[in-house]
Design an enzyme around this catalytic site. Sequence first.
Site, PDB file in Angstrom:
ATOM      1  N   HIS B  35       0.853  -1.184   0.000  1.00  0.00           N
ATOM      2  CA  HIS B  35       0.000   0.000   0.000  1.00  0.00           C
ATOM      3  C   HIS B  35       0.894   1.241   0.000  1.00  0.00           C
ATOM      4  O   HIS B  35       1.546   1.542   0.996  1.00  0.00           O
ATOM      5  CB  HIS B  35      -0.915  -0.004   1.216  1.00  0.00           C
ATOM      6  CG  HIS B  35      -1.844  -1.171   1.246  1.00  0.00           C
ATOM      7  ND1 HIS B  35      -1.460  -2.425   1.656  1.00  0.00           N
ATOM      8  CD2 HIS B  35      -3.144  -1.293   0.874  1.00  0.00           C
ATOM      9  CE1 HIS B  35      -2.479  -3.263   1.553  1.00  0.00           C
ATOM     10  NE2 HIS B  35      -3.512  -2.612   1.086  1.00  0.00           N
ATOM     11  N   HIS B 265      -4.613   4.105  -2.915  1.00  0.00           N
ATOM     12  CA  HIS B 265      -4.566   3.362  -1.655  1.00  0.00           C
ATOM     13  C   HIS B 265      -3.675   2.126  -1.755  1.00  0.00           C
ATOM     14  O   HIS B 265      -3.017   1.746  -0.793  1.00  0.00           O
ATOM     15  CB  HIS B 265      -5.990   2.941  -1.272  1.00  0.00           C
ATOM     16  CG  HIS B 265      -6.056   2.027  -0.088  1.00  0.00           C
ATOM     17  ND1 HIS B 265      -6.271   2.478   1.196  1.00  0.00           N
ATOM     18  CD2 HIS B 265      -5.934   0.677   0.017  1.00  0.00           C
ATOM     19  CE1 HIS B 265      -6.273   1.452   2.022  1.00  0.00           C
ATOM     20  NE2 HIS B 265      -6.077   0.350   1.348  1.00  0.00           N
ATOM     21  N   GLU B 414     -16.982  -5.335  24.785  1.00  0.00           N
ATOM     22  CA  GLU B 414     -16.159  -6.540  24.868  1.00  0.00           C
ATOM     23  C   GLU B 414     -14.946  -6.441  23.943  1.00  0.00           C
ATOM     24  O   GLU B 414     -13.838  -6.852  24.297  1.00  0.00           O
ATOM     25  CB  GLU B 414     -16.990  -7.774  24.493  1.00  0.00           C
ATOM     26  CG  GLU B 414     -18.217  -8.008  25.368  1.00  0.00           C
ATOM     27  CD  GLU B 414     -19.423  -7.165  24.988  1.00  0.00           C
ATOM     28  OE1 GLU B 414     -19.371  -6.476  23.939  1.00  0.00           O
ATOM     29  OE2 GLU B 414     -20.419  -7.182  25.734  1.00  0.00           O
ATOM     30  N   HIS B 476     -27.332 -16.332  24.679  1.00  0.00           N
ATOM     31  CA  HIS B 476     -26.310 -16.141  25.706  1.00  0.00           C
ATOM     32  C   HIS B 476     -25.600 -17.440  26.064  1.00  0.00           C
ATOM     33  O   HIS B 476     -24.727 -17.440  26.923  1.00  0.00           O
ATOM     34  CB  HIS B 476     -26.940 -15.548  26.971  1.00  0.00           C
ATOM     35  CG  HIS B 476     -27.323 -14.103  26.843  1.00  0.00           C
ATOM     36  ND1 HIS B 476     -28.147 -13.643  25.846  1.00  0.00           N
ATOM     37  CD2 HIS B 476     -26.979 -13.009  27.574  1.00  0.00           C
ATOM     38  CE1 HIS B 476     -28.305 -12.330  25.973  1.00  0.00           C
ATOM     39  NE2 HIS B 476     -27.602 -11.922  27.007  1.00  0.00           N
TER      40      HIS B 476
END
Lengths: 672, 672
Positions: B35, B265, B414, B476
């Site tokens: 890149h 890019h 999380e 869950h």
Amino acid sequence: MDLTAMRNANPDHWSKATAIRALTLDAVHAASSGHSGMPIGMADVATVLFEKHLKFDAAAPDWPDRDRFILSAGHGSMLLYSLLYLTGSSEFPLEEIKNFRQWGAKTAGHPENFLASGIETTTGPLGQGIANSVGFAIAEEAQRARFGKKVVDHHTYVIAGDGCLMEGISHEAIGLAGRLQLGKLIVLWDNNNITIDGKVDLSDCTNQVARFKAAGWQVIEIDGHDPVAIDEALTAARKSRKPSMIACKTHIALGHAAQDTSKGHGALTDPDQLQAAKDAYGWTTGPFVVPEDVKSSWEAIGTRGASARTEWEARLADLSERRRDEFNRAYALEAPKRLSATIRALKKQASEAANKVATRKSSEMVLEVVNPVMKETIGGSADLTGSNNTKTGDLGMFSPEDRKGRYIYYGIREHGMAAAMNGMVLHGGIRPYGGTFMCFTDYARPAMRLAALMRIPTVFVMTHDSIGLGEDGPTHQPVEHLAISRATPNTHVFRPADTVETAEAWELALTSKSTPSVLSLTRQGLPTVRTEHKQKNLTAQGAYVLADAEGKRQAILIATGSEVSLAMEARAMLQADGIGTRVVSMPCMELFAEQDEAYRRRVLPAGPLRVGIEAAVRQGWDRWLLGERGREAKAGFIGMDSFGASAPAEELYEKFGITAEAIVAKVKALLG
Amino acid sequence: MDLTAMRNANPDHWSKATAIRALTLDAVHAASSGHSGMPIGMADVATVLFEKHLKFDAAAPDWPDRDRFILSAGHGSMLLYSLLYLTGSSEFPLEEIKNFRQWGAKTAGHPENFLASGIETTTGPLGQGIANSVGFAIAEEAQRARFGKKVVDHHTYVIAGDGCLMEGISHEAIGLAGRLQLGKLIVLWDNNNITIDGKVDLSDCTNQVARFKAAGWQVIEIDGHDPVAIDEALTAARKSRKPSMIACKTHIALGHAAQDTSKGHGALTDPDQLQAAKDAYGWTTGPFVVPEDVKSSWEAIGTRGASARTEWEARLADLSERRRDEFNRAYALEAPKRLSATIRALKKQASEAANKVATRKSSEMVLEVVNPVMKETIGGSADLTGSNNTKTGDLGMFSPEDRKGRYIYYGIREHGMAAAMNGMVLHGGIRPYGGTFMCFTDYARPAMRLAALMRIPTVFVMTHDSIGLGEDGPTHQPVEHLAISRATPNTHVFRPADTVETAEAWELALTSKSTPSVLSLTRQGLPTVRTEHKQKNLTAQGAYVLADAEGKRQAILIATGSEVSLAMEARAMLQADGIGTRVVSMPCMELFAEQDEAYRRRVLPAGPLRVGIEAAVRQGWDRWLLGERGREAKAGFIGMDSFGASAPAEELYEKFGITAEAIVAKVKALLG
């Protein structure tokens, strides 16, 4: 809060909202489990929404043009179940409320869409509902553009809490909705300032109003217990061309001793406190008893949309038969009749041409012929369009200016893309597919699991599926991701070996009604192994004999995807050495597991040694290599037992020992 | 852009920045891969940062008090490699630049921290670096509070692109950093308005400035090619008490034909365009040649921090021996001497008490004794503190007011938590652990994979690890998550059966230097199975004989965690029927796999039938059940082959057939 004043100010509203509160308290008490605070806190908002805004008919919960109501804060499931019971859903009699969270009940701990109509999506893992809702709103726009406002014209309402808004996926969802200017999406934020651990400011000080505005949303701030303010805010939101967020300041567990505390978030089961709350509400009936007048005013809400629904049915009937059939077909997840022939024609062409093609390119070839005959597809990619090969010539870009565009630039939002696709399927009428690198199934994983749990056929196009990705290195090279998707129940993982198998995999993915598909596709070119055209979809059997042994069958090579041609090379070398070798292509382990035992035995007879070949970890393979009950065969595996590395792809295959020579050596070693 | 004007305005700066640009063009050209655009676009920002602000000494890249430089936009790896080469890193001679993206090179496609010093973290999966950086900044604050400003006083600088900022994890990271007021964290946003698919507005219209401000950050907007503005902005950022985001307006692939396009890019390899860009830069040397004066001015930057570093060493030497040893010990990831005895004492106590305890509670008991003797731990939870049992009495809350607090309320984040923990380990001096429900390893998964790839000992405390979670239901309840973590290379998955094994697992997790640990812990109470105290850490062997057969050994039951006591019950029933049955507890499959074959054979001798028992999918078990090379034993499995359901836990175990009776029946059926 002065509950008496609230009650006196709007007595009819109060009694309806309090029915939700009382049912919640009773159900959580009976289950000794659940979340009381949110339904109690958001009862006013939900009551006004259902009474004055939500277009629905409780007698026809699957009416395609209903407004969608999504409880993103799924732990507050008793809010939804109360509403379904109160408005007269035939699937939610009082017994269901009494059986909250018990085996076999539709009133599961968190809402599960597959248990009953009226539950639009499965929520609980936070942020998923709000991200699904973006897909619901996209589906509505796309269908309205295609079938007209007379048959498609509805809103998507979402209740989300602080948990939903802290999760990263919410950022992806609101950014996408803001960009796409989904004006018919309305999020009601339960701004109660409480999370499980305590006050929100323990962990967060984000100005949510400024945040949503920064993402291109309209924001309205209200007192979430004032029915007039709620009504006005919803009216204003429905007029907006931008998606709307209504910040509803509420008190969690309103009127209970645990009001405004993190304790109020969970199960409020103390009987004295429960009674005290009911007293404060002025609620005098016994457990699970809703006064008749209150119940009937709720049932009137449940039938409010009946005439709109019958009028809609007349308008649908006014469509030409062709358009009506098309509308209904897509809703039923039926494939168009031409799909099968289209796929067969491509297979024949590919077998004859026998080109070397990367399966990501094969996938594009399939989509080029499928998208024109299957107008319900909506494609997209998480900013890897040119790499995932997901955009075909005829799709156009879905945007505020062109709602007929069928390609979505999701941006660098794998998780938001996956959840939005789930929302589109759940909405109905749309078959979405979306791409990223196989390695980034990691980012999309929570939504991919939910697709499987929800039993919906979302299609995940995962390219660059091994060390064959090359120089980008181990951060981008999946090794465990096939195992991860295969470990997930109700998921079809397809790893096709060439264009023919890719076409077969797509056919299966696009005709699935209740199972999501993961298409694992290569970056690198692969030779055609299916050079003999067969009408039949061999991939549907999960695995099949691609080339049988000549002479005595001593070895069976089982391979997937890019490694099938390696197995074929190894077979040629082994046969030259007089070792009879069968090659089994196994594009879908899950479908092979579903075949009857006789077929499985024919493909993998006991006796000959077996070598599995896949440029990935062995986990998941032993069932096929060692036999389902053991003792079947000596076996080996050629694959990866570590992360990859950064180098050109061919060199990586050499260095990690995934070559025809290595396969031959493994067979010979096992033969002893 | 008028490059000549830029060059003339700041000729010294220009030549240094252009060295980065030219090396990038040459390396990407040589690799035909990589890149180019980002290193070229951000060369000015990086040059000013390294020249005037970054505290580092190229000769001592591991100096603990260096500023950290994190390239979150990891695809622009040539920016980092150029800087390392130019400033004189001994690990990055010119050969490394020439070998960019080749086998064995330290210049991998994306930066990999474990290949060389000077690379702070492994980036490429977008958003991870910026989320790591929050952990780096937390670690700096925590260590400064503990050891004083004289030995800990540095900044964390991050370069992030639009990809990082679109990923959901960035929302979690910036929200956490804003709440914690990490003033020494400075993010440089490469605002080039380009993604792979095209202009950013294809997929996003977020006002990033307003977004960061909404999260509690200082924001400064500058022209990212103006060295004076860059310098001033960095100076202002370093003074802020809030974390700072500097929005650097840049041109991707500046001066190349692909400038300001998505083509810019990627890999810019056209030789004519390459030469034209160099001409426009006024860069006249051949490929990979940096003029001597430019190289030496860069090397002077590389030694700029040498005196600061030696002064720091003197200050470190001034600490008391005890404090200095403590500082160095934690940096070396050495456990305190008392840890082992502390764990042994707890084990003895637990064996004697033989209580019924949920292993999440056992884990808390361990932490209660460990945290006081291991001051480098920082605990936390993603808003499930009371459920994960991660907070012990002595920790205090880490906050802007109390940097000595050792418990972090991560919020419902999380993924951000996992990545921040990774950052803390990478920073050095900290052993973080953090909790959520096992099912939500899904959300944390990309960062958990990176911990494994990066070879760092992050500890993931995953409670509620099966259908034993009960009423919350299948959203869950993990069923595939043990398999997922086990499929990941270099990951230790511990599923302890009682308090003793939990203590052993924690000891292994807290002494690991290069492998992350997943602790899979129950919600429900479990009887103590290790009632006889043993000094030795049996969990270190991965699996061991918990109870041997009496009489002829006909069956081996292999179980983990909550199912070990079920296996013991089944054994009692089988023995009563005269069927000699061994029970093997297998708390860590990975460690068992590392034992020598003789030990593995002793634990799992060929011959007797085997039944595996785990309330999860079978995937990953067959190696132990069927034998590593097959043909070893008849085998069966008692576990899950679907998602769970919402009901009380005991009922779920019954309904899904995970009971002692089912184990007995399976053994008898296999005995035929």
